[in-house]
Design a protein around this motif. Structure first.
Motif, short mmCIF file in Angstrom:
data_model
loop_
_atom_site.label_atom_id
_atom_site.label_comp_id
_atom_site.label_asym_id
_atom_site.label_seq_id
_atom_site.Cartn_x
_atom_site.Cartn_y
_atom_site.Cartn_z
N GLY A 59 6.75 -8.21 -11.29
CA GLY A 59 5.39 -8.71 -11.34
C GLY A 59 4.35 -7.66 -11.70
N MET A 60 4.74 -6.42 -11.76
CA MET A 60 3.80 -5.37 -12.15
C MET A 60 3.40 -5.59 -13.60
SD MET A 60 3.35 -3.30 -9.55
CE MET A 60 3.44 -1.52 -9.57
N PRO A 61 2.12 -5.76 -13.86
CA PRO A 61 1.71 -6.23 -15.18
C PRO A 61 2.00 -5.25 -16.32
CG PRO A 61 -0.20 -5.81 -13.78
CD PRO A 61 0.99 -5.66 -12.93
N GLU A 62 1.82 -3.98 -16.09
CA GLU A 62 2.00 -3.02 -17.18
C GLU A 62 2.37 -1.67 -16.61
OE1 GLU A 62 -1.62 -2.89 -19.48
OE2 GLU A 62 -2.03 -4.97 -19.04
N ASP A 63 2.68 -0.76 -17.53
CA ASP A 63 3.00 0.59 -17.09
C ASP A 63 1.81 1.29 -16.44
OD1 ASP A 63 5.23 1.34 -19.87
OD2 ASP A 63 5.51 0.22 -18.00
N ARG A 64 0.65 0.74 -16.60
CA ARG A 64 -0.53 1.34 -15.97
C ARG A 64 -0.47 1.20 -14.45
NH1 ARG A 64 -4.87 -1.03 -16.40
NH2 ARG A 64 -4.19 -3.08 -17.12
N PHE A 65 0.35 0.27 -13.99
CA PHE A 65 0.48 0.02 -12.55
C PHE A 65 1.73 0.72 -12.02
CE2 PHE A 65 -2.43 -3.56 -11.40
CZ PHE A 65 -3.02 -3.74 -12.64
N SER A 66 1.58 1.37 -10.87
CA SER A 66 2.74 1.96 -10.21
C SER A 66 2.55 1.85 -8.70
CB SER A 66 2.92 3.43 -10.61
OG SER A 66 1.79 4.19 -10.22
N ALA A 67 3.64 1.74 -7.98
CA ALA A 67 3.59 1.64 -6.52
C ALA A 67 4.64 2.54 -5.92
CB ALA A 67 3.80 0.20 -6.07
N LYS A 68 4.29 3.10 -4.78
CA LYS A 68 5.21 3.98 -4.07
C LYS A 68 5.20 3.64 -2.58
CE LYS A 68 4.72 7.95 -7.17
NZ LYS A 68 4.35 9.38 -7.27
N MET A 69 6.30 3.96 -1.95
CA MET A 69 6.37 3.83 -0.49
C MET A 69 7.14 5.04 0.02
SD MET A 69 7.22 0.53 1.80
CE MET A 69 6.74 0.52 3.54
N PRO A 70 6.47 6.15 0.21
CA PRO A 70 7.15 7.39 0.59
C PRO A 70 7.77 7.37 1.98
CG PRO A 70 4.77 7.67 0.64
CD PRO A 70 5.02 6.32 0.05
N ASN A 71 7.25 6.51 2.85
CA ASN A 71 7.83 6.36 4.18
C ASN A 71 7.51 4.97 4.72
OD1 ASN A 71 5.20 6.49 5.67
ND2 ASN A 71 5.19 8.57 4.79
N ALA A 72 8.02 4.67 5.88
CA ALA A 72 7.92 3.30 6.43
C ALA A 72 6.50 2.92 6.83
CB ALA A 72 8.86 3.16 7.62
N SER A 73 5.59 3.88 6.86
CA SER A 73 4.26 3.57 7.36
C SER A 73 3.16 3.70 6.32
CB SER A 73 3.95 4.48 8.55
OG SER A 73 4.02 5.83 8.18
N PHE A 74 3.55 3.82 5.05
CA PHE A 74 2.51 4.03 4.04
C PHE A 74 2.98 3.61 2.66
CE2 PHE A 74 -1.35 5.64 2.52
CZ PHE A 74 -1.14 6.48 1.42
N SER A 75 2.08 2.95 1.93
CA SER A 75 2.37 2.58 0.55
C SER A 75 1.10 2.71 -0.27
CB SER A 75 2.91 1.16 0.46
OG SER A 75 3.13 0.77 -0.88
#
Lengths: 112, 113
Positions: A59-75
């Motif tokens: 569902g991420m529309p384009e390469d301009r969008f990125s998501a990370k979740m480095p640990n269980a308490s933060f994204s």
């Protein structure tokens, strides 16, 4: 628990700038979702994580969008560069598998 | 793939009358079904869920929903609507062995005094 916490609540930025949205899920929840809501497209799933691992980012529309979740308490959800059509309310939600999801209050993003 | 359909963009009801907001779903395996409500400038709030067991599920604020497997439906109901029920309602489905939560397009409920 304070619930799912999102920051900032409102963000106004100029086209071309980088935007970072933040989410702290409920402690103990192992799934995290990013949604985008607009009048035209309704509520769209962008990406979701299980145990900090991205499972579906279709569902991420384009390469301009990125998501990370480095640990269980933060994204984070990052848009670089931002465009006016990215203007929307972005929601983060968390859940334990197969229970109800709890939503944050959302971040209203306006790109001018 | 899984999907949710909410066929009505808007439902209008007079205060005190019963209300129904429709939802149909498509999913492989046993469905986990949810209803959420969204008030202006707020996040989505959980109303009720069906996981297993009794097909009639009762939730918050006097709402209930009936799971109908043969019709793949999960309609939201309330015997007597309140003006304060006016909001945007979302139906969602999750596959029992998976974790992806898919929402319908939402139905705006307008309760007139």
């Amino acid at each position: 628990d304070a619930g799912v916490i999102q920051s900032p609540r409102h963000e106004v930025t100029e086209m071309g700038q980088e935007v970072t949205l933040r989410c702290k899920p409920i402690s103990g929840h192992n799934s995290l979702f990013w949604y985008r809501q607009t009048m035209m497209r309704g509520l769209e799933l962008l990406i979701y994580f299980n145990n900090n691992v991205p499972i579906d980012d279709s569902g991420m529309p384009e390469d301009r969008f990125s998501a990370k979740m480095p640990n269980a308490s933060f994204s984070t959800l990052k848009i670089q560069p931002s465009e006016p059509r990215d203007s929307a309310v972005y929601f983060c939600a968390s859940r334990i598998v197969n229970t109800e999801a709890f939503f944050g209050q959302g971040t209203r993003l306006t790109v001018v | 793939a899984q999907s949710v359909a909410q066929p009505e963009d808007q439902v209008n009801v007079a205060e005190g009358n019963p209300l129904t907001v429709k939802c149909t779903y498509s999913v492989s395996g046993n469905p986990y079904l949810f209803w959420y409500v969204q008030y202006p400038n707020r996040g989505l709030q959980f109303l009720l869920k069906y996981i297993t067991g009794d097909n009639l599920v009762k939730g918050s604020y006097g709402f209930e929903a009936e799971f109908n497997k043969s019709q793949t439906s999960f309609h939201l109901k309330k015997p007597s609507a309140l003006v304060s029920d006016s909001a945007l309602y979302f139906c969602a489905v999750s596959r029992n062995a998976g974790n992806m939560l898919t929402f319908g397009g939402g139905t705006r409920l307008m309760v007139k005094p």
